[in-house]
Design a protein around this motif. Structure first.
Motif, PDB file in Angstrom:
ATOM      1  N   LEU A   1      31.817  30.517  48.001  1.00 53.01           N
ATOM      2  CA  LEU A   1      33.219  30.789  47.696  1.00 53.01           C
ATOM      3  C   LEU A   1      33.330  31.746  46.511  1.00 53.01           C
ATOM      4  O   LEU A   1      32.544  31.671  45.564  1.00 53.01           O
ATOM      5  N   PRO A   2      34.307  32.662  46.541  1.00 52.45           N
ATOM      6  CA  PRO A   2      34.483  33.581  45.406  1.00 52.45           C
ATOM      7  C   PRO A   2      34.970  32.843  44.166  1.00 52.45           C
ATOM      8  O   PRO A   2      35.607  31.794  44.266  1.00 52.45           O
ATOM      9  N   MET A   3      34.653  33.392  43.006  1.00 51.10           N
ATOM     10  CA  MET A   3      35.131  32.825  41.753  1.00 51.10           C
ATOM     11  C   MET A   3      36.609  33.145  41.595  1.00 51.10           C
ATOM     12  O   MET A   3      37.024  34.297  41.712  1.00 51.10           O
ATOM     13  N   VAL A   4      37.412  32.134  41.351  1.00 48.29           N
ATOM     14  CA  VAL A   4      38.863  32.300  41.211  1.00 48.29           C
ATOM     15  C   VAL A   4      39.233  32.237  39.730  1.00 48.29           C
ATOM     16  O   VAL A   4      38.874  31.284  39.040  1.00 48.29           O
ATOM     17  N   MET A   5      39.954  33.244  39.264  1.00 45.64           N
ATOM     18  CA  MET A   5      40.412  33.258  37.871  1.00 45.64           C
ATOM     19  C   MET A   5      41.714  32.478  37.746  1.00 45.64           C
ATOM     20  O   MET A   5      42.536  32.477  38.683  1.00 45.64           O
ATOM     21  N   PRO A   6      41.951  31.821  36.632  1.00 49.22           N
ATOM     22  CA  PRO A   6      43.259  31.180  36.413  1.00 49.22           C
ATOM     23  C   PRO A   6      44.370  32.219  36.484  1.00 49.22           C
ATOM     24  O   PRO A   6      44.178  33.379  36.112  1.00 49.22           O
ATOM     25  N   SER A   7      45.526  31.813  36.952  1.00 46.64           N
ATOM     26  CA  SER A   7      46.630  32.760  37.140  1.00 46.64           C
ATOM     27  C   SER A   7      47.023  33.454  35.838  1.00 46.64           C
ATOM     28  O   SER A   7      47.337  34.650  35.832  1.00 46.64           O
ATOM     29  N   VAL A   8      46.988  32.728  34.729  1.00 45.21           N
ATOM     30  CA  VAL A   8      47.385  33.329  33.455  1.00 45.21           C
ATOM     31  C   VAL A   8      46.399  34.419  33.048  1.00 45.21           C
ATOM     32  O   VAL A   8      46.796  35.451  32.476  1.00 45.21           O
ATOM     33  N   ASP A   9      45.116  34.234  33.344  1.00 48.54           N
ATOM     34  CA  ASP A   9      44.123  35.262  33.025  1.00 48.54           C
ATOM     35  C   ASP A   9      44.325  36.508  33.873  1.00 48.54           C
ATOM     36  O   ASP A   9      44.195  37.647  33.388  1.00 48.54           O
ATOM     37  N   ILE A  10      44.617  36.313  35.163  1.00 49.65           N
ATOM     38  CA  ILE A  10      44.879  37.461  36.039  1.00 49.65           C
ATOM     39  C   ILE A  10      46.081  38.244  35.531  1.00 49.65           C
ATOM     40  O   ILE A  10      46.057  39.485  35.456  1.00 49.65           O
TER      41      ILE A  10
ATOM     42  N   VAL B   1      45.245  42.851  44.196  1.00 47.99           N
ATOM     43  CA  VAL B   1      43.874  42.982  44.713  1.00 47.99           C
ATOM     44  C   VAL B   1      43.089  41.670  44.627  1.00 47.99           C
ATOM     45  O   VAL B   1      42.445  41.263  45.608  1.00 47.99           O
ATOM     46  N   PRO B   2      43.101  40.950  43.488  1.00 53.37           N
ATOM     47  CA  PRO B   2      42.373  39.654  43.469  1.00 53.37           C
ATOM     48  C   PRO B   2      42.905  38.672  44.498  1.00 53.37           C
ATOM     49  O   PRO B   2      42.127  37.934  45.119  1.00 53.37           O
ATOM     50  N   LEU B   3      44.233  38.661  44.687  1.00 53.56           N
ATOM     51  CA  LEU B   3      44.810  37.734  45.663  1.00 53.56           C
ATOM     52  C   LEU B   3      44.345  38.065  47.071  1.00 53.56           C
ATOM     53  O   LEU B   3      44.060  37.167  47.874  1.00 53.56           O
ATOM     54  N   ARG B   4      44.270  39.362  47.373  1.00 53.28           N
ATOM     55  CA  ARG B   4      43.787  39.759  48.701  1.00 53.28           C
ATOM     56  C   ARG B   4      42.327  39.359  48.893  1.00 53.28           C
ATOM     57  O   ARG B   4      41.925  38.894  49.961  1.00 53.28           O
ATOM     58  N   GLU B   5      41.517  39.540  47.851  1.00 49.79           N
ATOM     59  CA  GLU B   5      40.098  39.162  47.952  1.00 49.79           C
ATOM     60  C   GLU B   5      39.938  37.662  48.174  1.00 49.79           C
ATOM     61  O   GLU B   5      39.060  37.236  48.928  1.00 49.79           O
ATOM     62  N   TYR B   6      40.791  36.869  47.537  1.00 53.70           N
ATOM     63  CA  TYR B   6      40.706  35.419  47.728  1.00 53.70           C
ATOM     64  C   TYR B   6      41.001  35.045  49.175  1.00 53.70           C
ATOM     65  O   TYR B   6      40.263  34.273  49.802  1.00 53.70           O
TER      66      TYR B   6
ATOM     67  N   TYR C   1      44.479  22.924  52.585  1.00 55.88           N
ATOM     68  CA  TYR C   1      43.648  24.107  52.359  1.00 55.88           C
ATOM     69  C   TYR C   1      44.337  25.360  52.897  1.00 55.88           C
ATOM     70  O   TYR C   1      44.471  26.370  52.199  1.00 55.88           O
ATOM     71  N   GLU C   2      44.798  25.289  54.133  1.00 58.63           N
ATOM     72  CA  GLU C   2      45.467  26.443  54.739  1.00 58.63           C
ATOM     73  C   GLU C   2      46.784  26.752  54.039  1.00 58.63           C
ATOM     74  O   GLU C   2      47.146  27.916  53.865  1.00 58.63           O
ATOM     75  N   GLU C   3      47.501  25.710  53.621  1.00 56.94           N
ATOM     76  CA  GLU C   3      48.783  25.936  52.944  1.00 56.94           C
ATOM     77  C   GLU C   3      48.606  26.681  51.627  1.00 56.94           C
ATOM     78  O   GLU C   3      49.365  27.600  51.310  1.00 56.94           O
ATOM     79  N   VAL C   4      47.582  26.306  50.855  1.00 59.04           N
ATOM     80  CA  VAL C   4      47.344  26.994  49.582  1.00 59.04           C
ATOM     81  C   VAL C   4      46.992  28.452  49.820  1.00 59.04           C
ATOM     82  O   VAL C   4      47.491  29.353  49.117  1.00 59.04           O
ATOM     83  N   LEU C   5      46.151  28.737  50.818  1.00 56.47           N
ATOM     84  CA  LEU C   5      45.809  30.129  51.124  1.00 56.47           C
ATOM     85  C   LEU C   5      47.032  30.909  51.585  1.00 56.47           C
ATOM     86  O   LEU C   5      47.189  32.091  51.239  1.00 56.47           O
ATOM     87  N   ARG C   6      47.915  30.273  52.344  1.00 53.64           N
ATOM     88  CA  ARG C   6      49.156  30.943  52.761  1.00 53.64           C
ATOM     89  C   ARG C   6      50.035  31.246  51.549  1.00 53.64           C
ATOM     90  O   ARG C   6      50.658  32.315  51.473  1.00 53.64           O
ATOM     91  N   ASN C   7      50.098  30.317  50.592  1.00 51.44           N
ATOM     92  CA  ASN C   7      50.898  30.540  49.396  1.00 51.44           C
ATOM     93  C   ASN C   7      50.345  31.691  48.560  1.00 51.44           C
ATOM     94  O   ASN C   7      51.110  32.484  47.988  1.00 51.44           O
ATOM     95  N   VAL C   8      49.026  31.785  48.479  1.00 53.80           N
ATOM     96  CA  VAL C   8      48.411  32.894  47.737  1.00 53.80           C
ATOM     97  C   VAL C   8      48.739  34.222  48.414  1.00 53.80           C
ATOM     98  O   VAL C   8      49.070  35.212  47.744  1.00 53.80           O
ATOM     99  N   ASP C   9      48.653  34.254  49.734  1.00 51.60           N
ATOM    100  CA  ASP C   9      48.967  35.495  50.451  1.00 51.60           C
ATOM    101  C   ASP C   9      50.449  35.841  50.335  1.00 51.60           C
ATOM    102  O   ASP C   9      50.811  37.023  50.247  1.00 51.60           O
TER     103      ASP C   9
ATOM    104  N   LYS D   1      51.164  29.192  40.566  1.00 56.75           N
ATOM    105  CA  LYS D   1      50.560  27.873  40.778  1.00 56.75           C
ATOM    106  C   LYS D   1      49.650  27.872  42.007  1.00 56.75           C
ATOM    107  O   LYS D   1      48.663  27.122  42.059  1.00 56.75           O
ATOM    108  N   ALA D   2      49.975  28.723  42.980  1.00 54.01           N
ATOM    109  CA  ALA D   2      49.137  28.793  44.178  1.00 54.01           C
ATOM    110  C   ALA D   2      47.720  29.221  43.823  1.00 54.01           C
ATOM    111  O   ALA D   2      46.744  28.713  44.392  1.00 54.01           O
ATOM    112  N   VAL D   3      47.578  30.140  42.869  1.00 52.66           N
ATOM    113  CA  VAL D   3      46.253  30.591  42.437  1.00 52.66           C
ATOM    114  C   VAL D   3      45.509  29.451  41.740  1.00 52.66           C
ATOM    115  O   VAL D   3      44.311  29.242  41.961  1.00 52.66           O
ATOM    116  N   ASP D   4      46.214  28.719  40.889  1.00 51.85           N
ATOM    117  CA  ASP D   4      45.576  27.593  40.200  1.00 51.85           C
ATOM    118  C   ASP D   4      45.187  26.483  41.167  1.00 51.85           C
ATOM    119  O   ASP D   4      44.162  25.816  40.987  1.00 51.85           O
TER     120      ASP D   4
END
Length: 449
Positions: free
Chosen positions: A92-101, A142-147, A174-182, A228-231
């Motif tokens: 899995l890719p490393m996910v940064m906290p939303s505040v850091d992004i 771009v980070p959101l797309r990579e996730y 799992y799918e809901e969180v990915l949909r929220n990120v997208d 929050k979706a990223v977190d």
């Protein structure tokens, strides 16, 4: 030889008229044809049916023509290979906290300069504002797309890992969180493009600065609101990465039984795994993995949550994890029984659970163990809720000594542990042979007649 024929055929065709195609002189002409309605070029080179693209010779180079035959889509065939592997959680890719992004994107965007050579102040300012807004949008999107692209789709996962996602995270989360990120990514792109366009149309420096600040604030507001979706995705990645890694080609010993019967204690004795040892039900709150080294051979051992006497639809997620391991992994089963009355599950209920699991997973290699034999009473333990006058001879024997052939062991005084290790090793060697034979069968399937 085929390459020689290509050159030969090509030279022959170059010597003919553009309106006459002479194939009769070639011994390879059988089965060749010119498709009706196809575009003809001054010099055309024909190949056998294995060639799927026609080429025209332009200035001495081969250029693909617009007429192409349909190729079967092989992507689905390639996707099927993903279903048979495990270990996706460790990739899995490393996910940064939303505040850091967000704050990293803001810092980078504010350093973007205007295009060089613009003398007009207003034009330079609106150019700078549009570029900074575009940069901020990209740094966020771009980070959101990579996730969303690099987190695996659940349907392509191995059934075992798919079960872990459903039982650990909840069905559909799992799918809901990915949909929220997208969805956040799409919103960021929409807002960024809109305000960059407005900034690029400004007529004065002041208007450009106002549009820039307004766009920056709006993008920051959108990302903070829905970040929050990223977190959530970050927490999911941490949870999944912590899941035990299972090698499908290494024999695995799976300890099964009711809660608190002594499975975790036996794992400590048999392997390098160090599970939590407590005296209350469901002390094992997930799948624990360890390794066994016997006679210079290495095996896997897993401790699973305890099973209670109830129907599958009434089982909790911990019990379903145990069933998922048995259903989707090539395991040998070490079934643990506690007849002392200390585990909280009566011998009669353990007998019912045991019979059900033994019947359901009868194709697994199996070894029975009665634990805590140092405190096992000569007279069988009868719970007040049990019927002591039952005529079931098998149950009566089970209450006293466990199932036929079971090994009596005690972690406290070491009784039976040496015998247990010997039989476990023999069973795992047999399991290794099964895995190797299964792999040979997959590599050399029998032809269909």
């Amino acid at each position: 030889m085929l390459g020689h024929w290509h050159r030969k055929c090509g030279l022959r065709l170059l010597q003919t008229s553009s309106t006459k195609i002479l194939l009769k002189t070639s011994k390879f002409s059988e089965g060749l044809y010119v498709k009706a309605g196809a575009t003809r070029y001054p010099n055309l080179c024909f190949y056998r049916n294995v060639q799927t693209v026609t080429y025209a010779i332009v200035d001495g180079s081969y250029v693909p023509s617009t007429t192409q035959t349909h190729q079967p889509d092989k992507t689905k065939e390639n996707e099927s290979t993903k279903l048979e592997s495990v270990g996706a959680f460790q990739k899995l890719p490393m996910v940064m906290p939303s505040v850091d992004i967000l704050y990293s994107a803001l810092r980078k965007a504010k350093r973007v300069p205007p295009t060089k050579g613009i003398a007009n102040i207003a034009k330079r300012e609106r150019n700078k504002g549009a570029k900074q807004l575009d940069a901020l949008m990209k740094e966020l999107a771009v980070p959101l797309r990579e996730y969303t692209e690099n987190f695996p789709k659940k349907k392509y996962l191995h059934p075992y890992e798919r079960s872990l996602i459903e039982l650990t995270l909840g069905d559909g989360n799992y799918e809901e969180v990915l949909r929220n990120v997208d969805a956040l990514r799409k919103k960021v792109v929409g807002v960024g493009k809109e305000h960059a366009s407005l900034c690029a149309k400004c007529l004065t420096k002041r208007d450009a600065l106002e549009r820039l600040n307004e766009g920056m604030e709006k993008l920051e507001e959108v990302f903070k609101c829905d970040g929050k979706a990223v977190d959530d995705l970050l927490n999911i990645a941490k949870t999944l990465r912590a899941m035990p890694v299972v090698d499908l080609e290494t024999p695995t010993l799976c300890l099964v039984g009711a809660p608190n019967v002594g499975k975790s204690s036996l794992v400590r004795e048999l392997s390098t795994g160090k599970p939590e040892i407590c005296n209350y039900p469901f002390t094992t709150r997930g799948i624990l993995m360890g390794h066994i080294a016997l006679n210079f051979q290495h095996f896997q051992v897993t401790d699973t949550p305890g099973l209670l006497k109830r129907h599958d639809e009434d089982r909790n997620n911990l019990e379903k994890l145990t069933l998922a391991v048995l259903s989707h992994l090539p395991t040998a089963i070490l079934y643990v029984h506690d007849l002392t009355g200390e585990c909280g599950t009566s011998p009669s209920d353990q007998f019912v659970i045991y019979k059900e699991i033994k019947q359901r997973f009868s194709n697994h290699l199996w070894l029975d163990v009665v634990s805590k034999c140092d405190i096992l009473q000569e007279a069988p333990v009868i719970f007040i809720t049990e019927d002591s006058d039952t005529d079931n001879v098998e149950l009566a024997r089970y209450r006293k000594m466990g199932p036929e052939g079971a090994i009596l062991v005690s972690v406290m005084d070491g009784k039976g542990l040496d015998e247990l290790k010997v039989q476990v090793h023999e069973m795992l060697v047999t399991q290794m042979d099964r895995i190797q034979n299964s792999k040979i069968d997959e590599d050399n399937p029998e032809p269909v007649t």
